[in-house]
Design an enzyme around this catalytic site. Sequence first.
Site, mmCIF file in Angstrom:
data_model
loop_
_atom_site.group_PDB
_atom_site.id
_atom_site.type_symbol
_atom_site.label_atom_id
_atom_site.label_comp_id
_atom_site.label_asym_id
_atom_site.label_seq_id
_atom_site.Cartn_x
_atom_site.Cartn_y
_atom_site.Cartn_z
ATOM 1 C CG PHE A 156 11.958 -2.904 5.394
ATOM 2 C CD1 PHE A 156 12.167 -4.118 5.304
ATOM 3 C CD2 PHE A 156 12.637 -2.224 4.747
ATOM 4 C CE1 PHE A 156 12.371 -4.861 4.184
ATOM 5 C CE2 PHE A 156 13.166 -2.725 3.603
ATOM 6 C CZ PHE A 156 13.325 -4.113 3.522
ATOM 7 C CB CYS A 267 2.639 -7.032 5.584
ATOM 8 S SG CYS A 267 2.495 -5.312 4.859
HETATM 9 P P1 NAD Z 1 -3.435 0.649 1.131
HETATM 10 O O1 NAD Z 1 -4.517 -0.251 0.496
HETATM 11 O O2 NAD Z 1 -3.797 1.312 2.583
HETATM 12 O O3 NAD Z 1 -3.362 2.082 0.107
HETATM 13 C C1 NAD Z 1 -3.133 1.906 -1.054
HETATM 14 C C2 NAD Z 1 -3.811 3.240 -1.490
HETATM 15 O O4 NAD Z 1 -3.607 3.573 -2.865
HETATM 16 C C3 NAD Z 1 -5.136 3.476 -1.708
HETATM 17 O O5 NAD Z 1 -5.438 4.729 -0.962
HETATM 18 C C4 NAD Z 1 -5.792 3.505 -3.155
HETATM 19 O O6 NAD Z 1 -6.990 4.304 -3.243
HETATM 20 C C5 NAD Z 1 -4.568 4.054 -3.777
HETATM 21 N N1 NAD Z 1 -4.592 3.733 -5.352
HETATM 22 C C6 NAD Z 1 -4.934 2.548 -5.915
HETATM 23 N N2 NAD Z 1 -4.674 2.637 -7.291
HETATM 24 C C7 NAD Z 1 -4.308 4.150 -7.343
HETATM 25 C C8 NAD Z 1 -3.790 4.794 -8.576
HETATM 26 N N3 NAD Z 1 -3.753 4.290 -9.781
HETATM 27 N N4 NAD Z 1 -3.436 5.991 -8.380
HETATM 28 C C9 NAD Z 1 -2.970 6.703 -7.158
HETATM 29 N N5 NAD Z 1 -3.757 5.935 -5.912
HETATM 30 C C10 NAD Z 1 -4.041 4.737 -6.074
HETATM 31 O O7 NAD Z 1 -2.044 0.031 0.937
HETATM 32 P P2 NAD Z 1 -0.759 -0.002 1.846
HETATM 33 O O8 NAD Z 1 -1.081 -0.809 3.327
HETATM 34 O O9 NAD Z 1 -0.355 1.467 2.135
HETATM 35 O O10 NAD Z 1 0.333 -0.766 1.231
HETATM 36 C C11 NAD Z 1 1.006 -0.234 0.085
HETATM 37 C C12 NAD Z 1 2.054 -1.433 -0.395
HETATM 38 O O11 NAD Z 1 2.846 -1.239 0.701
HETATM 39 C C13 NAD Z 1 1.665 -2.649 -0.715
HETATM 40 O O12 NAD Z 1 2.329 -3.372 -1.644
HETATM 41 C C14 NAD Z 1 1.997 -3.259 0.804
HETATM 42 O O13 NAD Z 1 2.346 -4.669 0.749
HETATM 43 C C15 NAD Z 1 3.373 -2.412 1.293
HETATM 44 N N6 NAD Z 1 3.741 -2.321 2.470
HETATM 45 C C16 NAD Z 1 2.833 -2.152 3.403
HETATM 46 C C17 NAD Z 1 3.116 -1.965 4.911
HETATM 47 C C18 NAD Z 1 1.949 -1.754 5.840
HETATM 48 O O14 NAD Z 1 2.283 -1.882 7.103
HETATM 49 N N7 NAD Z 1 0.621 -1.599 5.317
HETATM 50 C C19 NAD Z 1 4.100 -1.976 5.343
HETATM 51 C C20 NAD Z 1 5.258 -2.154 4.282
HETATM 52 C C21 NAD Z 1 4.850 -2.255 2.899
#
Ligand code: NAD
Length: 446
Positions: A156, A267
Amino acid sequence: MKITVFGTGYVGLVQGVILANVGHHVVCVDVDADKVEKLTQGIIPIFEPGLEALVKENSAAGRLQFTTDAAAGVTHGDVQFIAVGTPPDEDGSADLQYVLKVAETIAEHMQAHRIIVDKSTVPVGTADKVRTWVARVLEQHGKTALTFDVVSNPEFLKEGSAVADCQKPDRIIIGTEDTHSIEIMRELYAPFNRNHEKMIVMDVRSAELTKYAANCMLATKISFMNEMANLAERLGADIEAVRQGIGTDPRIGYHFIYPGVGYGGSCFPKDVQALVRTAENIGFDAKVLKAVEARNAEQKTTLFEKIHAHFNGALSGKTFALWGLAFKPNTDDMREAPSRVLMEALWAAGAKVQAFDPEAMEETQRLYGNRDDLTLCGTKETALNGADALVVVTEWQNFRALDFALIHTQLSQPTIFDGRNMHEPARMANKGFTYYSVGRKPLMSE
Ligand code: NAD
């Protein structure tokens, strides 16, 4: 405790660092070799207050490592977090390919019991899908004797205060019915659960839906308030007075009822869309969520409409100073940012943009490259140089106090379009500006 985190984006990186900071041994795995190399050198690929110092400190203490070696990651952690992206598919539903890829990788390299934790935001039923996926790969590799559990533990955090949010979570949602997993998750989060009980344990599907319900509720508040703002504009009311008037009711509260130019980021837009698709897939018409999404899409165009009307449609050749590119302050994230919708509309109308953002300049350059109709300016002041009007899109703190004399000398016309209601209309008129905001009558310069 030994923990592995797959994905070093906003969620995985912050989560990994925070867990290392309380003494856990954390290995962060990412497929992006360049990112891993930078992180190993203490270079942080995203802007998040407080993050850099913690990465450096915990790496130096040997509690935090970055690698592309998935096998080593699976061997390391008793708990394996999946924190990779779940971007929208073509139809808006969450694309699970990255999550399932990690599940497959874990199963391929697993040699002992593992708790697999879905930290990514994933549709209801994903933990079951991951479970089936892992079991299938284990079977293919002749490892059916190995046991595992899949836990939902949605995140969150808010971009811009991600470190603080993870250090002091409002709640820790744990979705599993496995008593061993519950015990391990309790131990893992114990350092964050001292002041009062924050852990809420529930079945896995409810945990998955909790995350969507939270984001959709917040998006609903924003779209509702934007709808009221549009009404206020047409009815001659002042939305800021209305906001104060309703915020006093504790059932409504002051949080998240600011009118503006629509929500963006990685998000809210994708999570609202994904839940609409989830509902459709089971034959349920999510009427409220569809309206939230539609209002938001329209709201992102309102600044352009005001600009267009003010200049009687003659935007070709005009130049606009644009303050704020990130989808909100304290981040460099431009995903679904209202600034993008505005800039693209201005360019389509033949106008030029001189833009400044305290953190999102590199990201803007990466997204749009070099183009004649976009100048990225080093300061908010230089962005004003010779522009026809100032447009404020993101409410960064340092946009609050205005140098009125400078703005007057730099703009060809003293006109400000404020998408965040950062200023008092009467004061702006008094200072000689024609001032447009959201949900309030435009005021012409005196
Ligand atoms: P992001 O796109 O910033 O980062 C994702 C990372 O995963 C990237 O660095 C990518 O290279 C890596 N990745 C992809 N495939 C991979 C694999 N097979 N092995 C290892 N690494 C791999 O994403 P984010 O913003 O951190 O969001 C991640 C999740 O969390 C999403 O589902 C998002 O909805 C959720 N989320 C995001 C937020 C936010 O504020 N950004 C808040 C809560 C939940």
